[in-house]
Motif scaffolding. Structure first.
Motif, PDB file in Angstrom:
ATOM      1  N   VAL A  13      24.635  56.360  11.141  1.00  0.00           N
ATOM      2  CA  VAL A  13      26.052  56.505  11.501  1.00  0.00           C
ATOM      3  C   VAL A  13      26.769  57.353  10.462  1.00  0.00           C
ATOM      4  CG1 VAL A  13      28.212  55.256  11.790  1.00  0.00           C
ATOM      5  CG2 VAL A  13      26.143  54.353  12.782  1.00  0.00           C
ATOM      6  N   SER A  14      26.491  57.079   9.171  1.00  0.00           N
ATOM      7  CA  SER A  14      27.201  57.805   8.110  1.00  0.00           C
ATOM      8  C   SER A  14      26.854  59.280   8.138  1.00  0.00           C
ATOM      9  CB  SER A  14      26.883  57.195   6.758  1.00  0.00           C
ATOM     10  OG  SER A  14      25.626  57.630   6.330  1.00  0.00           O
ATOM     11  N   VAL A  15      25.572  59.609   8.387  1.00  0.00           N
ATOM     12  CA  VAL A  15      25.203  61.028   8.428  1.00  0.00           C
ATOM     13  C   VAL A  15      25.918  61.716   9.588  1.00  0.00           C
ATOM     14  CG1 VAL A  15      23.322  62.589   8.962  1.00  0.00           C
ATOM     15  CG2 VAL A  15      23.025  60.863   7.249  1.00  0.00           C
ATOM     16  N   PHE A  16      25.989  61.039  10.745  1.00  0.00           N
ATOM     17  CA  PHE A  16      26.662  61.628  11.907  1.00  0.00           C
ATOM     18  C   PHE A  16      28.124  61.947  11.580  1.00  0.00           C
ATOM     19  CE2 PHE A  16      29.137  60.822  15.827  1.00  0.00           C
ATOM     20  CZ  PHE A  16      28.706  61.925  16.540  1.00  0.00           C
ATOM     21  N   PHE A  17      28.856  60.958  11.035  1.00  0.00           N
ATOM     22  CA  PHE A  17      30.280  61.199  10.803  1.00  0.00           C
ATOM     23  C   PHE A  17      30.519  62.180   9.665  1.00  0.00           C
ATOM     24  CE2 PHE A  17      30.924  57.398  13.391  1.00  0.00           C
ATOM     25  CZ  PHE A  17      31.876  57.903  14.235  1.00  0.00           C
ATOM     26  N   ASN A  18      29.656  62.124   8.626  1.00  0.00           N
ATOM     27  CA  ASN A  18      29.841  63.079   7.532  1.00  0.00           C
ATOM     28  C   ASN A  18      29.613  64.508   8.003  1.00  0.00           C
ATOM     29  OD1 ASN A  18      30.698  61.604   5.348  1.00  0.00           O
ATOM     30  ND2 ASN A  18      28.647  60.938   4.835  1.00  0.00           N
ATOM     31  N   SER A  19      28.620  64.700   8.886  1.00  0.00           N
ATOM     32  CA  SER A  19      28.407  66.081   9.342  1.00  0.00           C
ATOM     33  C   SER A  19      29.541  66.524  10.260  1.00  0.00           C
ATOM     34  CB  SER A  19      27.046  66.224  10.017  1.00  0.00           C
ATOM     35  OG  SER A  19      26.793  65.145  10.836  1.00  0.00           O
ATOM     36  N   LEU A  20      30.134  65.570  11.035  1.00  0.00           N
ATOM     37  CA  LEU A  20      31.320  65.938  11.821  1.00  0.00           C
ATOM     38  C   LEU A  20      32.452  66.374  10.902  1.00  0.00           C
ATOM     39  CD1 LEU A  20      31.739  63.414  14.717  1.00  0.00           C
ATOM     40  CD2 LEU A  20      31.265  65.821  14.830  1.00  0.00           C
ATOM     41  N   GLY A  21      32.622  65.651   9.782  1.00  0.00           N
ATOM     42  CA  GLY A  21      33.662  66.026   8.829  1.00  0.00           C
ATOM     43  C   GLY A  21      33.449  67.428   8.299  1.00  0.00           C
ATOM     44  N   ALA A  22      32.195  67.762   7.987  1.00  0.00           N
ATOM     45  CA  ALA A  22      31.907  69.104   7.479  1.00  0.00           C
ATOM     46  C   ALA A  22      32.145  70.154   8.567  1.00  0.00           C
ATOM     47  CB  ALA A  22      30.468  69.171   6.973  1.00  0.00           C
ATOM     48  N   VAL A  23      31.748  69.851   9.812  1.00  0.00           N
ATOM     49  CA  VAL A  23      31.936  70.808  10.901  1.00  0.00           C
ATOM     50  C   VAL A  23      33.424  71.032  11.165  1.00  0.00           C
ATOM     51  CG1 VAL A  23      31.635  71.126  13.381  1.00  0.00           C
ATOM     52  CG2 VAL A  23      29.738  70.368  12.012  1.00  0.00           C
ATOM     53  N   SER A  24      34.215  69.948  11.070  1.00  0.00           N
ATOM     54  CA  SER A  24      35.642  70.079  11.397  1.00  0.00           C
ATOM     55  C   SER A  24      36.343  71.032  10.439  1.00  0.00           C
ATOM     56  CB  SER A  24      36.303  68.714  11.365  1.00  0.00           C
ATOM     57  OG  SER A  24      36.454  68.288  10.045  1.00  0.00           O
ATOM     58  N   LEU A  25      35.802  71.176   9.213  1.00  0.00           N
ATOM     59  CA  LEU A  25      36.417  72.120   8.275  1.00  0.00           C
ATOM     60  C   LEU A  25      36.338  73.550   8.809  1.00  0.00           C
ATOM     61  CD1 LEU A  25      35.411  71.172   4.656  1.00  0.00           C
ATOM     62  CD2 LEU A  25      37.637  71.167   5.667  1.00  0.00           C
ATOM     63  N   TYR A  26      35.271  73.840   9.571  1.00  0.00           N
ATOM     64  CA  TYR A  26      35.105  75.205  10.074  1.00  0.00           C
ATOM     65  C   TYR A  26      35.696  75.380  11.459  1.00  0.00           C
ATOM     66  CZ  TYR A  26      32.080  75.971   6.150  1.00  0.00           C
ATOM     67  OH  TYR A  26      31.622  76.099   4.884  1.00  0.00           O
ATOM     68  N   ARG A  27      35.868  74.287  12.209  1.00  0.00           N
ATOM     69  CA  ARG A  27      36.204  74.398  13.617  1.00  0.00           C
ATOM     70  C   ARG A  27      37.713  74.374  13.875  1.00  0.00           C
ATOM     71  NH1 ARG A  27      33.993  74.381  18.480  1.00  0.00           N
ATOM     72  NH2 ARG A  27      34.843  72.926  19.983  1.00  0.00           N
ATOM     73  N   PHE A  28      38.477  73.706  13.013  1.00  0.00           N
ATOM     74  CA  PHE A  28      39.903  73.565  13.266  1.00  0.00           C
ATOM     75  C   PHE A  28      40.677  74.746  12.678  1.00  0.00           C
ATOM     76  CE2 PHE A  28      39.704  68.701  13.764  1.00  0.00           C
ATOM     77  CZ  PHE A  28      39.520  68.854  15.117  1.00  0.00           C
ATOM     78  N   PRO A  29      41.870  75.037  13.255  1.00  0.00           N
ATOM     79  CA  PRO A  29      42.548  76.277  12.880  1.00  0.00           C
ATOM     80  C   PRO A  29      43.378  76.248  11.593  1.00  0.00           C
ATOM     81  CG  PRO A  29      43.721  75.195  14.656  1.00  0.00           C
ATOM     82  CD  PRO A  29      42.482  74.401  14.435  1.00  0.00           C
TER      83      PRO A  29
ATOM     84  N   ILE B  79      36.083  57.818  16.409  1.00  0.00           N
ATOM     85  CA  ILE B  79      35.506  58.241  17.684  1.00  0.00           C
ATOM     86  C   ILE B  79      36.421  59.273  18.335  1.00  0.00           C
ATOM     87  CG2 ILE B  79      34.867  57.415  19.967  1.00  0.00           C
ATOM     88  CD1 ILE B  79      34.086  54.775  18.396  1.00  0.00           C
ATOM     89  N   ASP B  80      37.752  59.041  18.201  1.00  0.00           N
ATOM     90  CA  ASP B  80      38.733  59.975  18.759  1.00  0.00           C
ATOM     91  C   ASP B  80      38.617  61.356  18.110  1.00  0.00           C
ATOM     92  OD1 ASP B  80      41.251  60.186  20.423  1.00  0.00           O
ATOM     93  OD2 ASP B  80      41.963  60.871  18.469  1.00  0.00           O
ATOM     94  N   VAL B  81      38.580  61.367  16.755  1.00  0.00           N
ATOM     95  CA  VAL B  81      38.498  62.657  16.060  1.00  0.00           C
ATOM     96  C   VAL B  81      37.159  63.335  16.344  1.00  0.00           C
ATOM     97  CG1 VAL B  81      38.453  63.748  13.798  1.00  0.00           C
ATOM     98  CG2 VAL B  81      40.120  62.018  14.279  1.00  0.00           C
ATOM     99  N   ALA B  82      36.084  62.529  16.466  1.00  0.00           N
ATOM    100  CA  ALA B  82      34.774  63.106  16.772  1.00  0.00           C
ATOM    101  C   ALA B  82      34.822  63.843  18.104  1.00  0.00           C
ATOM    102  CB  ALA B  82      33.723  61.992  16.816  1.00  0.00           C
ATOM    103  N   LYS B  83      35.489  63.209  19.101  1.00  0.00           N
ATOM    104  CA  LYS B  83      35.626  63.867  20.403  1.00  0.00           C
ATOM    105  C   LYS B  83      36.370  65.186  20.268  1.00  0.00           C
ATOM    106  CE  LYS B  83      37.450  60.785  22.971  1.00  0.00           C
ATOM    107  NZ  LYS B  83      38.056  59.885  23.935  1.00  0.00           N
ATOM    108  N   ARG B  84      37.463  65.176  19.487  1.00  0.00           N
ATOM    109  CA  ARG B  84      38.271  66.387  19.337  1.00  0.00           C
ATOM    110  C   ARG B  84      37.503  67.487  18.594  1.00  0.00           C
ATOM    111  NH1 ARG B  84      41.756  64.936  22.274  1.00  0.00           N
ATOM    112  NH2 ARG B  84      43.133  63.166  21.957  1.00  0.00           N
ATOM    113  N   VAL B  85      36.686  67.079  17.592  1.00  0.00           N
ATOM    114  CA  VAL B  85      35.918  68.083  16.860  1.00  0.00           C
ATOM    115  C   VAL B  85      34.918  68.747  17.801  1.00  0.00           C
ATOM    116  CG1 VAL B  85      34.226  68.446  15.036  1.00  0.00           C
ATOM    117  CG2 VAL B  85      36.139  66.951  14.640  1.00  0.00           C
ATOM    118  N   ILE B  86      34.283  67.938  18.669  1.00  0.00           N
ATOM    119  CA  ILE B  86      33.234  68.491  19.523  1.00  0.00           C
ATOM    120  C   ILE B  86      33.835  69.333  20.646  1.00  0.00           C
ATOM    121  CG2 ILE B  86      31.390  67.866  21.122  1.00  0.00           C
ATOM    122  CD1 ILE B  86      30.924  65.424  19.244  1.00  0.00           C
ATOM    123  N   THR B  87      34.901  68.795  21.310  1.00  0.00           N
ATOM    124  CA  THR B  87      35.449  69.550  22.441  1.00  0.00           C
ATOM    125  C   THR B  87      36.451  70.617  22.006  1.00  0.00           C
ATOM    126  OG1 THR B  87      37.204  67.949  22.729  1.00  0.00           O
ATOM    127  CG2 THR B  87      35.198  67.586  23.993  1.00  0.00           C
ATOM    128  N   GLY B  88      37.078  70.430  20.830  1.00  0.00           N
ATOM    129  CA  GLY B  88      38.053  71.408  20.357  1.00  0.00           C
ATOM    130  C   GLY B  88      39.369  71.386  21.120  1.00  0.00           C
TER     131      GLY B  88
END
Lengths: 124, 161, 86
Positions: A13-29, B79-88
Protein backbone atom coordinates in the motif's frame (compact mmCIF):
# COMPACT_ATOMS: atom_id res chain seq x y z
CA UNK A 1 3.49 -15.50 10.48
CA UNK A 2 0.22 -13.65 9.98
CA UNK A 3 1.96 -10.50 11.13
CA UNK A 4 4.54 -10.72 8.38
CA UNK A 5 1.84 -11.06 5.71
CA UNK A 6 0.28 -7.88 7.14
CA UNK A 7 3.70 -6.21 6.97
CA UNK A 8 4.01 -7.04 3.28
CA UNK A 9 0.47 -5.80 2.59
CA UNK A 10 1.16 -2.49 4.36
CA UNK A 11 4.41 -2.07 2.42
CA UNK A 12 2.62 -2.66 -0.89
CA UNK A 13 0.00 0.00 0.00
CA UNK A 14 2.77 2.43 0.95
CA UNK A 15 4.66 1.89 -2.30
CA UNK A 16 1.46 2.48 -4.30
CA UNK A 17 0.63 5.77 -2.59
CA UNK A 18 4.22 7.01 -2.52
CA UNK A 19 4.57 6.48 -6.25
CA UNK A 20 1.26 8.31 -6.80
CA UNK A 21 2.71 11.20 -4.80
CA UNK A 22 5.79 11.25 -7.01
CA UNK A 23 3.69 11.04 -10.20
CA UNK A 24 1.40 13.87 -9.05
CA UNK A 25 4.41 16.20 -8.93
CA UNK A 26 4.76 15.80 -12.70
CA UNK A 27 1.09 15.50 -13.65
CA UNK A 28 -0.55 18.50 -11.98
CA UNK A 29 -0.28 22.01 -13.44
CA UNK A 30 0.65 24.31 -10.52
CA UNK A 31 2.05 24.51 -6.98
CA UNK A 32 -1.23 24.16 -5.11
CA UNK A 33 -2.44 21.07 -6.92
CA UNK A 34 1.03 19.54 -6.66
CA UNK A 35 0.94 20.17 -2.92
CA UNK A 36 -2.29 18.16 -2.73
CA UNK A 37 -0.69 15.11 -4.27
CA UNK A 38 2.70 15.53 -2.63
CA UNK A 39 1.38 16.08 0.89
CA UNK A 40 -1.55 13.71 1.15
CA UNK A 41 -0.19 10.76 -0.79
CA UNK A 42 3.32 10.77 0.66
CA UNK A 43 2.09 11.30 4.23
CA UNK A 44 -0.31 8.41 3.90
CA UNK A 45 2.31 6.20 2.28
CA UNK A 46 4.97 6.97 4.88
CA UNK A 47 2.49 6.40 7.71
CA UNK A 48 1.88 2.97 6.20
CA UNK A 49 5.64 2.32 6.24
CA UNK A 50 5.61 3.21 9.95
CA UNK A 51 2.63 0.90 10.49
CA UNK A 52 4.52 -1.88 8.70
CA UNK A 53 7.57 -1.36 10.93
CA UNK A 54 5.37 -1.44 14.05
CA UNK A 55 3.68 -4.66 12.88
CA UNK A 56 7.08 -6.22 12.13
CA UNK A 57 8.31 -5.27 15.62
CA UNK A 58 5.17 -6.73 17.22
CA UNK A 59 5.69 -9.96 15.31
CA UNK A 60 9.34 -10.22 16.38
CA UNK A 61 8.34 -9.29 19.95
CA UNK A 62 5.85 -12.16 20.09
CA UNK A 63 8.47 -14.53 18.68
CA UNK A 64 11.44 -13.62 20.86
CA UNK A 65 10.13 -11.44 23.70
CA UNK A 66 13.18 -9.15 23.59
CA UNK A 67 12.71 -5.66 25.03
CA UNK A 68 14.46 -3.88 22.17
CA UNK A 69 11.42 -4.43 19.95
CA UNK A 70 9.40 -2.37 22.45
CA UNK A 71 11.95 0.41 21.90
CA UNK A 72 11.50 0.07 18.13
CA UNK A 73 7.70 0.33 18.48
CA UNK A 74 7.84 3.44 20.70
CA UNK A 75 10.35 5.27 18.52
CA UNK A 76 8.47 4.46 15.31
CA UNK A 77 5.23 5.79 16.81
CA UNK A 78 7.01 9.03 17.78
CA UNK A 79 8.40 9.34 14.23
CA UNK A 80 4.87 8.81 12.86
CA UNK A 81 3.40 11.61 14.99
CA UNK A 82 6.22 13.96 14.00
CA UNK A 83 5.61 13.22 10.31
CA UNK A 84 1.85 13.70 10.61
CA UNK A 85 2.17 17.14 12.19
CA UNK A 86 5.15 18.51 10.27
CA UNK A 87 3.98 17.51 6.79
CA UNK A 88 0.56 19.15 7.10
CA UNK A 89 2.03 22.31 8.62
CA UNK A 90 4.84 22.51 6.07
CA UNK A 91 2.35 22.22 3.19
CA UNK A 92 0.29 25.00 4.75
CA UNK A 93 3.38 27.21 5.04
CA UNK A 94 4.42 26.67 1.41
CA UNK A 95 0.86 27.32 0.15
CA UNK A 96 0.54 30.55 2.12
CA UNK A 97 4.00 31.76 1.12
CA UNK A 98 3.43 31.12 -2.57
CA UNK A 99 0.07 32.90 -2.53
CA UNK A 100 1.58 35.92 -0.76
CA UNK A 101 4.43 36.00 -3.26
CA UNK A 102 1.77 36.52 -5.94
CA UNK A 103 1.55 33.09 -7.53
CA UNK A 104 -2.02 32.68 -8.80
CA UNK A 105 -3.53 29.18 -8.92
CA UNK A 106 -3.61 27.91 -12.50
CA UNK A 107 -6.97 27.28 -14.17
CA UNK A 108 -8.80 28.38 -11.02
CA UNK A 109 -12.55 28.84 -11.27
CA UNK A 110 -12.69 31.02 -8.15
CA UNK A 111 -10.11 32.74 -5.91
CA UNK A 112 -11.69 34.25 -2.80
CA UNK A 113 -8.33 35.01 -1.17
CA UNK A 114 -7.26 37.22 -4.08
CA UNK A 115 -10.62 39.02 -3.95
CA UNK A 116 -10.39 39.77 -0.24
CA UNK A 117 -6.73 40.87 -0.54
CA UNK A 118 -7.50 43.32 -3.35
CA UNK A 119 -10.38 44.72 -1.29
CA UNK A 120 -7.77 45.38 1.36
CA UNK A 121 -9.62 43.36 3.97
CA UNK A 122 -7.86 40.18 4.98
CA UNK A 123 -4.24 39.16 5.52
CA UNK A 124 -1.05 40.97 6.48
CA UNK B 1 5.80 23.46 34.73
CA UNK B 2 3.86 21.42 32.22
CA UNK B 3 6.57 22.07 29.61
CA UNK B 4 9.23 20.89 32.07
CA UNK B 5 7.53 17.58 32.86
CA UNK B 6 6.51 16.95 29.26
CA UNK B 7 10.04 17.40 27.91
CA UNK B 8 11.59 15.42 30.78
CA UNK B 9 9.25 12.46 30.25
CA UNK B 10 9.77 12.66 26.49
CA UNK B 11 13.54 12.49 27.00
CA UNK B 12 13.24 9.47 29.29
CA UNK B 13 10.92 7.76 26.81
CA UNK B 14 13.43 8.24 24.02
CA UNK B 15 16.55 7.12 25.94
CA UNK B 16 14.92 4.01 27.44
CA UNK B 17 16.72 1.14 25.75
CA UNK B 18 14.86 -1.89 27.02
CA UNK B 19 16.56 -2.33 30.38
CA UNK B 20 16.44 0.49 32.90
CA UNK B 21 17.69 4.06 32.63
CA UNK B 22 21.19 4.94 33.91
CA UNK B 23 21.43 7.76 36.47
CA UNK B 24 23.46 9.98 34.14
CA UNK B 25 20.61 10.03 31.60
CA UNK B 26 18.17 11.23 34.29
CA UNK B 27 20.57 14.07 35.16
CA UNK B 28 20.97 15.05 31.50
CA UNK B 29 17.20 14.89 31.10
CA UNK B 30 16.65 17.25 34.02
CA UNK B 31 19.22 19.70 32.62
CA UNK B 32 17.65 19.59 29.16
CA UNK B 33 14.14 20.07 30.54
CA UNK B 34 15.35 23.11 32.51
CA UNK B 35 16.94 24.63 29.39
CA UNK B 36 13.75 24.04 27.35
CA UNK B 37 11.56 25.58 30.06
CA UNK B 38 13.73 28.71 30.33
CA UNK B 39 13.86 29.06 26.55
CA UNK B 40 10.07 28.85 26.40
CA UNK B 41 9.69 31.44 29.17
CA UNK B 42 12.11 33.75 27.36
CA UNK B 43 10.41 33.55 23.99
CA UNK B 44 6.80 33.62 25.21
CA UNK B 45 6.90 35.57 28.47
CA UNK B 46 3.18 36.41 28.60
CA UNK B 47 1.73 33.23 27.22
CA UNK B 48 -0.35 31.32 29.76
CA UNK B 49 -1.10 27.69 29.07
CA UNK B 50 -4.72 26.84 29.72
CA UNK B 51 -5.28 24.41 32.60
CA UNK B 52 -8.07 22.75 30.66
CA UNK B 53 -5.45 21.12 28.45
CA UNK B 54 -4.58 18.80 31.34
CA UNK B 55 -8.06 17.25 31.44
CA UNK B 56 -7.54 13.54 30.63
CA UNK B 57 -10.93 13.33 28.89
CA UNK B 58 -9.59 15.68 26.20
CA UNK B 59 -6.61 13.42 25.65
CA UNK B 60 -8.79 10.35 25.28
CA UNK B 61 -11.04 12.34 22.98
CA UNK B 62 -8.01 13.33 20.94
CA UNK B 63 -6.84 9.72 20.55
CA UNK B 64 -10.40 8.67 19.63
CA UNK B 65 -10.50 11.46 17.03
CA UNK B 66 -7.11 10.46 15.63
CA UNK B 67 -8.03 6.82 15.10
CA UNK B 68 -11.72 7.35 14.28
CA UNK B 69 -12.96 10.16 12.02
CA UNK B 70 -9.49 11.46 11.17
CA UNK B 71 -8.08 8.12 10.00
CA UNK B 72 -11.26 7.54 7.96
CA UNK B 73 -10.99 11.00 6.38
CA UNK B 74 -7.30 10.40 5.60
CA UNK B 75 -8.04 7.11 3.83
CA UNK B 76 -10.91 8.66 1.84
CA UNK B 77 -8.72 11.63 0.92
CA UNK B 78 -6.04 9.42 -0.50
CA UNK B 79 -8.37 7.33 -2.62
CA UNK B 80 -9.93 10.56 -3.91
CA UNK B 81 -6.57 12.15 -4.76
CA UNK B 82 -5.37 8.88 -6.31
CA UNK B 83 -8.37 8.96 -8.65
CA UNK B 84 -7.63 12.57 -9.60
CA UNK B 85 -3.94 11.85 -10.21
CA UNK B 86 -4.77 8.95 -12.52
CA UNK B 87 -7.66 10.53 -14.44
CA UNK B 88 -6.35 14.12 -14.31
CA UNK B 89 -9.85 15.55 -13.81
CA UNK B 90 -9.47 18.72 -11.75
CA UNK B 91 -11.34 22.01 -11.28
CA UNK B 92 -9.25 23.94 -8.74
CA UNK B 93 -10.11 27.11 -6.87
CA UNK B 94 -9.76 28.87 -3.53
CA UNK B 95 -12.93 29.12 -1.45
CA UNK B 96 -13.64 30.78 1.88
CA UNK B 97 -15.39 29.40 4.95
CA UNK B 98 -15.77 30.86 8.40
CA UNK B 99 -15.90 28.29 11.17
CA UNK B 100 -16.38 30.15 14.45
CA UNK B 101 -13.24 28.98 16.27
CA UNK B 102 -11.37 31.20 18.71
CA UNK B 103 -8.40 29.37 20.24
CA UNK B 104 -5.18 28.92 18.27
CA UNK B 105 -4.97 25.21 19.08
CA UNK B 106 -8.44 24.56 17.66
CA UNK B 107 -7.58 26.49 14.48
CA UNK B 108 -4.32 24.57 14.05
CA UNK B 109 -6.08 21.25 14.59
CA UNK B 110 -8.79 22.12 12.06
CA UNK B 111 -6.29 23.46 9.49
CA UNK B 112 -4.15 20.31 9.70
CA UNK B 113 -7.23 18.11 9.49
CA UNK B 114 -8.45 20.01 6.43
CA UNK B 115 -5.08 19.66 4.75
CA UNK B 116 -5.08 15.90 5.17
CA UNK B 117 -8.70 15.26 4.09
CA UNK B 118 -10.35 14.97 0.66
CA UNK B 119 -9.21 17.43 -1.96
CA UNK B 120 -8.75 20.42 0.36
CA UNK B 121 -5.68 22.38 1.49
CA UNK B 122 -5.66 25.35 3.84
CA UNK B 123 -3.89 28.32 2.22
CA UNK B 124 -4.42 31.17 4.67
CA UNK B 125 -6.26 32.17 7.83
CA UNK B 126 -7.09 35.81 8.55
CA UNK B 127 -7.49 37.47 11.92
CA UNK B 128 -11.28 37.12 11.87
CA UNK B 129 -10.89 33.34 11.71
CA UNK B 130 -11.87 32.84 8.06
CA UNK B 131 -10.19 29.90 6.37
CA UNK B 132 -9.12 30.18 2.71
CA UNK B 133 -9.09 26.67 1.32
CA UNK B 134 -7.70 25.44 -1.97
CA UNK B 135 -10.15 22.88 -3.32
CA UNK B 136 -9.11 20.39 -5.96
CA UNK B 137 -12.60 19.99 -7.41
CA UNK B 138 -14.85 22.99 -6.75
CA UNK B 139 -18.48 21.85 -6.57
CA UNK B 140 -19.86 25.09 -5.21
CA UNK B 141 -18.27 28.56 -5.11
CA UNK B 142 -19.80 29.36 -1.73
CA UNK B 143 -19.67 26.01 0.03
CA UNK B 144 -21.05 25.13 3.45
CA UNK B 145 -18.79 23.69 6.15
CA UNK B 146 -20.47 20.29 5.74
CA UNK B 147 -19.49 20.03 2.08
CA UNK B 148 -15.85 20.83 2.76
CA UNK B 149 -14.91 18.84 5.81
CA UNK B 150 -17.95 17.18 7.40
CA UNK B 151 -18.01 17.52 11.18
CA UNK B 152 -14.33 18.29 11.84
CA UNK B 153 -15.11 21.78 13.16
CA UNK B 154 -17.41 20.19 15.74
CA UNK B 155 -14.55 17.91 16.86
CA UNK B 156 -12.03 20.75 16.97
CA UNK B 157 -14.41 22.80 19.12
CA UNK B 158 -14.94 19.91 21.49
CA UNK B 159 -11.24 19.01 21.81
CA UNK B 160 -9.50 22.35 21.97
CA UNK B 161 -11.82 25.13 23.11
CA UNK C 1 11.86 -13.40 3.86
CA UNK C 2 10.13 -10.26 5.17
CA UNK C 3 13.48 -8.52 5.52
CA UNK C 4 14.26 -9.20 1.84
CA UNK C 5 10.97 -7.55 0.91
CA UNK C 6 11.78 -4.60 3.17
CA UNK C 7 15.07 -4.13 1.31
CA UNK C 8 13.20 -4.28 -2.01
CA UNK C 9 10.71 -1.60 -0.88
CA UNK C 10 13.61 0.56 0.37
CA UNK C 11 15.19 0.32 -3.09
CA UNK C 12 11.90 1.32 -4.78
CA UNK C 13 11.57 4.28 -2.41
CA UNK C 14 15.12 5.31 -3.29
CA UNK C 15 14.24 5.31 -6.99
CA UNK C 16 11.13 7.42 -6.25
CA UNK C 17 13.21 9.88 -4.23
CA UNK C 18 15.61 10.29 -7.15
CA UNK C 19 12.66 10.70 -9.55
CA UNK C 20 11.31 13.57 -7.44
CA UNK C 21 14.61 15.43 -7.93
CA UNK C 22 13.53 16.07 -11.55
CA UNK C 23 10.93 18.52 -10.30
CA UNK C 24 13.52 20.02 -7.96
CA UNK C 25 15.73 20.83 -10.96
CA UNK C 26 13.11 21.81 -13.54
CA UNK C 27 10.46 23.45 -11.31
CA UNK C 28 9.42 26.74 -12.91
CA UNK C 29 9.08 28.58 -9.58
CA UNK C 30 10.80 28.45 -6.20
CA UNK C 31 7.61 27.11 -4.62
CA UNK C 32 7.65 24.07 -6.92
CA UNK C 33 11.17 23.32 -5.81
CA UNK C 34 10.16 23.65 -2.16
CA UNK C 35 7.33 21.16 -2.72
CA UNK C 36 9.74 18.73 -4.37
CA UNK C 37 12.22 19.08 -1.49
CA UNK C 38 9.44 18.45 1.04
CA UNK C 39 8.42 15.28 -0.79
CA UNK C 40 12.04 14.16 -0.99
CA UNK C 41 12.46 14.63 2.77
CA UNK C 42 9.37 12.55 3.50
CA UNK C 43 10.70 9.77 1.29
CA UNK C 44 14.07 9.84 3.07
CA UNK C 45 12.32 9.48 6.44
CA UNK C 46 10.41 6.47 5.08
CA UNK C 47 13.65 4.91 3.78
CA UNK C 48 15.30 5.39 7.18
CA UNK C 49 12.40 3.63 8.92
CA UNK C 50 12.81 0.72 6.49
CA UNK C 51 16.58 0.59 7.02
CA UNK C 52 15.99 0.33 10.78
CA UNK C 53 14.25 -2.98 10.04
CA UNK C 54 16.82 -3.99 7.42
CA UNK C 55 19.88 -3.39 9.60
CA UNK C 56 18.00 -4.37 12.77
CA UNK C 57 19.03 -1.21 14.68
CA UNK C 58 16.85 1.31 16.50
CA UNK C 59 19.33 4.17 16.03
CA UNK C 60 18.07 4.62 12.45
CA UNK C 61 14.60 5.53 13.76
CA UNK C 62 16.13 8.19 16.03
CA UNK C 63 17.90 9.63 13.01
CA UNK C 64 14.58 9.59 11.15
CA UNK C 65 12.85 11.56 13.94
CA UNK C 66 15.59 14.21 13.99
CA UNK C 67 15.65 14.36 10.18
CA UNK C 68 11.87 14.90 10.04
CA UNK C 69 12.04 17.70 12.62
CA UNK C 70 14.99 19.42 10.94
CA UNK C 71 13.47 19.13 7.45
CA UNK C 72 10.37 20.85 8.85
CA UNK C 73 12.55 23.73 10.06
CA UNK C 74 14.13 23.89 6.60
CA UNK C 75 10.73 23.97 4.88
CA UNK C 76 9.61 26.76 7.19
CA UNK C 77 12.68 28.82 6.35
CA UNK C 78 12.17 28.33 2.62
CA UNK C 79 8.52 29.38 3.05
CA UNK C 80 9.62 32.52 4.90
CA UNK C 81 12.12 33.24 2.14
CA UNK C 82 9.46 32.90 -0.55
CA UNK C 83 7.25 35.31 1.40
CA UNK C 84 10.18 37.71 1.43
CA UNK C 85 10.57 38.08 5.18
CA UNK C 86 14.12 36.79 5.64
Amino acid sequence: MAFFILVIAALLVSVFFNSLGAVSLYRFPDVYTRLHGATKCTTFGTIFIAVAVVLYAVGRLLESGENRFWVLIIHTLVAMMVLLVTNATGAHAIARASHRSGLAPAKAVVDRLEESCSRGGASQ
Amino acid sequence: MFIFFASFLMYLLLVWSGSGIPMIEVVIGLLMATVVTFAYKTWHPEKRLSKRGLDPRRWFGFVAYLFGPFALGLAKANIDVAKRVITGKIRPGIVKVTPALKSDVARTLLADSITLTPGTLTVDIDDAGAFYIHWLYVEDENPSEEQLYGNFAHWARRLAE
Amino acid sequence: MTVHFVWFVAAVMGILAVAVLGRLISGPTVSDRAVALDTFNTFVVGIMLLLAVGYDSVVMVDVAIVYAALSFVGTMFIARYIEGEV
